[in-house]
Design a protein around this motif. Structure first.
Motif, PDB file in Angstrom:
ATOM      1  N   THR A 373       1.011  -0.944   0.274  1.00  0.00           N
ATOM      2  CA  THR A 373       0.096   0.281  -0.163  1.00  0.00           C
ATOM      3  C   THR A 373       1.114   1.304  -0.306  1.00  0.00           C
ATOM      4  O   THR A 373       0.930   2.117  -0.909  1.00  0.00           O
ATOM      5  CB  THR A 373      -0.787  -0.474   0.806  1.00  0.00           C
ATOM      6  OG1 THR A 373      -1.946  -1.159   1.159  1.00  0.00           O
ATOM      7  CG2 THR A 373      -2.164   1.159   1.241  1.00  0.00           C
ATOM      8  N   VAL A 374       1.736   1.181   0.912  1.00  0.00           N
ATOM      9  CA  VAL A 374       3.140   2.593   1.036  1.00  0.00           C
ATOM     10  C   VAL A 374       3.398   2.936  -0.550  1.00  0.00           C
ATOM     11  O   VAL A 374       3.747   3.933  -1.141  1.00  0.00           O
ATOM     12  CB  VAL A 374       3.853   2.459   2.392  1.00  0.00           C
ATOM     13  CG1 VAL A 374       4.734   3.670   1.961  1.00  0.00           C
ATOM     14  CG2 VAL A 374       2.862   2.488   3.404  1.00  0.00           C
ATOM     15  N   GLU A 375       3.690   1.524  -0.762  1.00  0.00           N
ATOM     16  CA  GLU A 375       4.787   1.540  -2.245  1.00  0.00           C
ATOM     17  C   GLU A 375       4.124   1.912  -3.229  1.00  0.00           C
ATOM     18  O   GLU A 375       4.546   3.053  -4.109  1.00  0.00           O
ATOM     19  CB  GLU A 375       4.943   0.206  -3.037  1.00  0.00           C
ATOM     20  CG  GLU A 375       6.420   0.181  -3.213  1.00  0.00           C
ATOM     21  CD  GLU A 375       8.187   0.248  -2.646  1.00  0.00           C
ATOM     22  OE1 GLU A 375       8.884   1.379  -3.302  1.00  0.00           O
ATOM     23  OE2 GLU A 375       8.221  -0.147  -1.766  1.00  0.00           O
ATOM     24  N   ARG A 376       3.058   1.911  -3.183  1.00  0.00           N
ATOM     25  CA  ARG A 376       1.919   2.205  -4.959  1.00  0.00           C
ATOM     26  C   ARG A 376       1.622   3.929  -4.302  1.00  0.00           C
ATOM     27  O   ARG A 376       1.845   4.251  -5.079  1.00  0.00           O
ATOM     28  CB  ARG A 376       0.187   1.496  -4.331  1.00  0.00           C
ATOM     29  CG  ARG A 376      -0.670   2.140  -5.515  1.00  0.00           C
ATOM     30  CD  ARG A 376      -1.164   1.036  -5.607  1.00  0.00           C
ATOM     31  NE  ARG A 376      -1.779  -0.079  -5.622  1.00  0.00           N
ATOM     32  CZ  ARG A 376      -1.938  -1.343  -4.486  1.00  0.00           C
ATOM     33  NH1 ARG A 376      -1.789  -0.831  -3.861  1.00  0.00           N
ATOM     34  NH2 ARG A 376      -1.680  -2.376  -4.620  1.00  0.00           N
ATOM     35  N   LYS A 377       1.248   4.052  -3.080  1.00  0.00           N
ATOM     36  CA  LYS A 377       1.316   5.759  -2.643  1.00  0.00           C
ATOM     37  C   LYS A 377       2.099   6.417  -3.348  1.00  0.00           C
ATOM     38  O   LYS A 377       2.157   7.086  -3.247  1.00  0.00           O
ATOM     39  CB  LYS A 377       0.968   5.877  -1.125  1.00  0.00           C
ATOM     40  CG  LYS A 377       0.591   7.080  -0.784  1.00  0.00           C
ATOM     41  CD  LYS A 377       0.397   6.880   1.120  1.00  0.00           C
ATOM     42  CE  LYS A 377       0.188   8.673   0.992  1.00  0.00           C
ATOM     43  NZ  LYS A 377       0.486   8.678   3.030  1.00  0.00           N
ATOM     44  N   PHE A 378       3.179   6.436  -2.090  1.00  0.00           N
ATOM     45  CA  PHE A 378       4.215   6.378  -2.740  1.00  0.00           C
ATOM     46  C   PHE A 378       4.869   6.132  -4.529  1.00  0.00           C
ATOM     47  O   PHE A 378       5.326   7.681  -4.937  1.00  0.00           O
ATOM     48  CB  PHE A 378       5.774   6.561  -1.941  1.00  0.00           C
ATOM     49  CG  PHE A 378       5.043   6.519  -0.817  1.00  0.00           C
ATOM     50  CD1 PHE A 378       6.111   8.254  -0.096  1.00  0.00           C
ATOM     51  CD2 PHE A 378       5.246   5.932   0.258  1.00  0.00           C
ATOM     52  CE1 PHE A 378       5.993   8.626   0.650  1.00  0.00           C
ATOM     53  CE2 PHE A 378       5.331   6.898   1.695  1.00  0.00           C
ATOM     54  CZ  PHE A 378       5.212   8.102   1.656  1.00  0.00           C
ATOM     55  N   ALA A 379       4.176   6.017  -5.110  1.00  0.00           N
ATOM     56  CA  ALA A 379       5.162   5.784  -6.641  1.00  0.00           C
ATOM     57  C   ALA A 379       3.706   6.719  -7.439  1.00  0.00           C
ATOM     58  O   ALA A 379       3.946   7.176  -8.680  1.00  0.00           O
ATOM     59  CB  ALA A 379       5.222   3.909  -7.104  1.00  0.00           C
ATOM     60  N   LEU A 380       2.642   6.424  -6.680  1.00  0.00           N
ATOM     61  CA  LEU A 380       1.227   7.559  -7.190  1.00  0.00           C
ATOM     62  C   LEU A 380       2.016   8.848  -7.073  1.00  0.00           C
ATOM     63  O   LEU A 380       1.819   9.899  -8.240  1.00  0.00           O
ATOM     64  CB  LEU A 380      -0.266   6.760  -7.201  1.00  0.00           C
ATOM     65  CG  LEU A 380      -0.845   5.554  -7.383  1.00  0.00           C
ATOM     66  CD1 LEU A 380      -1.348   5.235  -6.637  1.00  0.00           C
ATOM     67  CD2 LEU A 380      -0.355   5.735  -9.080  1.00  0.00           C
ATOM     68  N   LEU A 445       1.145   0.049 -11.927  1.00  0.00           N
ATOM     69  CA  LEU A 445       1.875   1.265 -12.531  1.00  0.00           C
ATOM     70  C   LEU A 445       2.192   1.723 -13.831  1.00  0.00           C
ATOM     71  O   LEU A 445       1.989   2.919 -14.022  1.00  0.00           O
ATOM     72  CB  LEU A 445       3.106   1.425 -11.497  1.00  0.00           C
ATOM     73  CG  LEU A 445       3.156   1.577  -9.623  1.00  0.00           C
ATOM     74  CD1 LEU A 445       4.160   1.571  -9.875  1.00  0.00           C
ATOM     75  CD2 LEU A 445       2.113   2.663  -9.365  1.00  0.00           C
ATOM     76  N   VAL A 446       2.461   0.964 -14.296  1.00  0.00           N
ATOM     77  CA  VAL A 446       2.895   1.403 -16.058  1.00  0.00           C
ATOM     78  C   VAL A 446       1.579   1.869 -16.849  1.00  0.00           C
ATOM     79  O   VAL A 446       1.151   2.568 -17.460  1.00  0.00           O
ATOM     80  CB  VAL A 446       3.090  -0.340 -16.716  1.00  0.00           C
ATOM     81  CG1 VAL A 446       3.682   0.204 -17.917  1.00  0.00           C
ATOM     82  CG2 VAL A 446       4.502  -0.342 -16.321  1.00  0.00           C
ATOM     83  N   ASP A 447       0.004   0.311 -16.034  1.00  0.00           N
ATOM     84  CA  ASP A 447      -0.548   0.796 -16.647  1.00  0.00           C
ATOM     85  C   ASP A 447      -1.631   2.431 -16.617  1.00  0.00           C
ATOM     86  O   ASP A 447      -2.052   3.350 -17.341  1.00  0.00           O
ATOM     87  CB  ASP A 447      -2.150  -0.096 -16.585  1.00  0.00           C
ATOM     88  CG  ASP A 447      -3.854   0.120 -17.166  1.00  0.00           C
ATOM     89  OD1 ASP A 447      -3.015   0.028 -19.049  1.00  0.00           O
ATOM     90  OD2 ASP A 447      -4.635   0.063 -16.783  1.00  0.00           O
TER      91      ASP A 447
END
Length: 735
Positions: A373-380, A445-447
């Protein structure tokens, strides 16, 4: 002669019949004798069988009588045998006790004579007896053995541990300072150093002999099963003693209310452990490893030392993570520091992936989902910032020609770097299932980035040749290219195999898809690559269409050129470009130069080839087929095309005319001399008559051969006939 046959033939046949009759009578007389003999043999066999049955009955009665008579003896004998077995069990029991007592007495004797090495060896033998008796049902014997082993193990361990700790003190162990300032931890005289090292080796070896009994008696501290730590043997006893002072230091500084125990500073204890491992590596390799090798142990001193300290780290992480699980910044910082620690631990100190590590703690379901969740949040968030940056669509290497071949905008390069960093962060996870979950995050993330690029692209569709539109196209191409390269990477190939196994078990994919994955025809990124390739094709098509519309607009006057009334080549001093063709060629030149500068090489190559195809068909259909040509008009068209249009594309390929086959071949037909044109017309007419069924001369050359001889391969026969009819310079005979 006929008379002879009439006499002798009946006589011969009569003789043959008589012979056969005699043989039949002989056989008939022998049959009853054979039957009688067979019956006699059967009677004899029956008599023998009856005699055998009588004997069997007598023997059966005799055996039964014997069994009845011997039954009391068997009962008495069985009782004696059971008593003997009982005595044997008691004797074996006593032998075990005697053997244990003998070993115990030997240990006592050795200790009384201060022969500790032999005492340790004997204790190891006693521990092996304990292991052999584990399957026995004699609970009292097991208790006796275990208590005896425990008794002597405690005495020997306490004695050896005390001496070993004293020796370590002389060695100034542990080395808490830099390794360079600790010459193996000893500052005494050379003679004293030899003695201390000798004691160290002797005590280490003796403690190593207590390993078996220590494993029997000491249950190592285990973390909860939810962390799924791999099974590993206990830390060897001498290493436990050597690590103990460092474990005490760790607990003193990084537990409780100490100022060094700060949740926001995990790097403090992680760095400290790495420093300890580095400070002791040389001593472990030079002094401890030879002792282990001499003892025939397969243990690596350095790895054993690291493993003991890592277990302390795991306990600390298991205690700290729940306290910062819902603080995104603290949790993310902890993960970052743990990953840095893991990288140095494995890369610098050679820690094995089969050992328990911090990644096992982070792989626990609750912690792992939080990490995702954190990885997705910071990546976005990073994606938002990179796309909103002023330099988002500018290449970092725009001024460096050799480096800027892909003309990658900053946002695309930053995004792929982000994906690469995420890969480095999760590639050391202990299970393929966890890695696949991170792979799914990367694909999401690519999509998401593709959708964002599409949204920005739609805002720029009114100016498809503008800088930003080209930058978006370069970004799409770069991402698709990098993903295709990653698909051949060993790490992602391993993930592909893992995904194949998971899908095969869950039946979530068709047999065709499974087959493609198994045969490596597809990759884990295929879905993303296909979507990006589709977007790339759509954007390129939009650019080509835009330029083509401009070309068509610029060619309006050229289409109206009076091709039928132009002067012949002999009437002109020198051939020059048609004035009406200049806007068309200038438009093409400017757009080609513009897009060559703005698109990467691979995209620009696709662009000019698509454009050339459209221009070829346009000029052929809208200009050539829509007009008639005299000799001068045909020559002027050929000059415009071969000396002006084709050279525009010669910068991008060696033979540009191959991309304008309709134009090139049409010019060949229109510029044939009259004789060749008449001959070709006859050949084509003959071929047409042949198709309609008219009988022709077999020596007539075929239409295809005739066209190929002139260099015409693309145009069909009917097209060439149409072009011939567009010529105005036929002889006045009217043929």
């Amino acid at each position: 002669m006929d008379m002879f046959y009439e006499i002798w033939l009946p006589i011969t046949f009569s003789y043959i019949y008589l012979s056969l009759f005699i043989k039949v009578l002989t056989v008939s007389s022998e049959v009853p004798k054979r039957i009688q003999k067979a019956l006699q043999n059967a009677e004899d066999s029956k008599l023998s069988l009856r005699q055998l049955l009588d004997k069997e009955s007598l023997l059966y009665d005799s055996i039964n009588n014997h069994l009845l008579t011997s039954q009391p003896w068997m009962e008495d004998l069985g009782l004696l045998i059971s008593q003997i077995k009982e005595v044997e069990r008691h004797l074996a029991y006593l032998k075990w006790i005697s053997q244990i007592e003998e070993l115990s007495d030997n240990i006592q004797q050795y200790l009384m004579t201060n022969n500790v090495p032999e005492a340790a060896t004997t204790l190891a033998s006693m521990a092996e007896l304990d292991i052999k008796l584990q399957e026995s049902s004699c609970s009292h014997l097991l208790t006796f053995v275990r208590s005896t082993v425990q008794f002597w193990h405690k005495i020997l361990k306490d004695r050896l541990s005390s001496d070993f700790e004293e020796t370590l003190t002389h060695l100034h162990w542990p080395f808490v300072g830099p390794a360079q300032s600790q010459p193996f931890g000893l500052t005494g005289a050379p003679t004293n150093a030899v003695e201390i090292y000798s004691n160290f080796e002797m005590l280490f070896s003796q403690l190593l002999k207590l390993q078996t009994s220590d494993e029997l008696l000491t249950k190592p501290k285990q973390l909860p099963e939810k962390y799924l730590l791999p099974p590993t043997p206990p830390i060897i006893l001498p290493m436990q003693i050597m690590v103990a002072p460092l474990q005490k230091r760790f607990k003193y500084h990084f537990t409780g209310n100490r100022q060094t125990n700060v949740l926001s500073k995990p790097e403090w204890y992680l760095t400290q452990v790495l420093m300890w491992i580095g400070n002791h590596t040389k001593f472990l390799d030079d002094k401890v490893q030879p002792i282990l090798d001499k003892a025939g142990s397969s243990v690596s001193a350095r790895l054993e030392f690291s493993r003991a300290l890592v277990m302390v780290i795991l306990e600390k992480l298991a205690a700290d993570i729940p306290c910062l699980l819902y603080d995104d910044s603290l949790f993310c910082h902890l993960v970052d520091e743990v990953l840095l620690f893991e990288r140095e631990l494995h890369g610098v100190h050679g820690y094995l992936s089969s050992f328990p590590s911090c990644m096992h703690i982070l792989s626990e379901e609750t912690y792992f989902q939080r990490w995702l969740t954190v990885e997705r949040k910071f990546a976005l968030q990073k994606m938002d910032s990179m796309l909103s940056s002023e330099a988002a669509w500018i290449s970092q290497y725009k001024d460096i020609t050799d480096v800027d071949e892909m003309k990658v905008p900053d946002c695309a390069e930053t995004f792929m770097t982000l994906l690469l960093v995420i890969t480095d962060r999760y590639k050391h996870l202990p299970t393929a299932a966890r890695k696949l979950q991170f792979l799914e995050l990367q694909k999401e993330l690519v999509d998401d980035f593709r959708i964002r690029l599409t949204q920005v692209m739609k805002e720029e569709t009114r100016a498809p040749l503008a800088f930003r539109y080209c930058a978006i196209l370069n970004a799409v191409n770069y991402i698709a290219t990098v993903l295709a390269d990653w698909a051949d990477n060993l790490f992602f190939l391993q993930l592909q195999q893992a995904a194949l196994e998971v899908c095969a078990d869950s039946s979530t994919m068709s047999k065709l898809q499974l087959g493609q994955l198994a045969s490596m025809e597809s990759s884990v990124f295929d879905d993303m690559i296909n979507l990006l390739e589709r977007l790339k094709h759509d954007m390129l098509t939009r650019q080509v269409d835009h330029v083509f519309r401009e070309v068509k607009d610029a060619a309006k006057m050229y289409r109206k050129e009076r091709w039928l009334s132009l002067p012949s080549q002999s009437e002109q001093a020198i051939m020059s470009l048609s004035a009406t063709a200049c806007p068309l060629l200038l438009t093409l030149r400017d757009r080609l130069l513009q897009l060559e500068q703005q698109l990467c090489y691979s995209l620009f190559k696709i662009f000019w080839q698509m454009l050339a195809e459209k221009v070829d068909l346009f000029i052929y259909q809208e200009i050539i087929l829509a007009n008639h040509f005299n000799e001068g008009g045909a020559a002027q068209l050929q000059f415009d095309m071969t000396r002006n249009l084709f050279p525009l594309f010669s910068h991008y390929c060696k033979r540009p005319e191959n991309y304008f086959k309709h134009i090139k071949e049409a010019c060949i037909v229109l510029n044939l001399n009259v004789g060749s044109a008449l001959l070709l017309k006859d050949v084509l007419q003959s071929a047409a008559d042949n198709r309609s069924g008219t009988i022709l001369n077999s020596n007539q050359p075929t239409a295809v051969a005739a066209l190929n001889e002139l260099g015409i391969y693309k145009l069909a026969q009917q097209d060439v006939e149409i072009l011939l009819n567009l010529r105005a310079n036929w002889p006045s005979t009217g043929k």
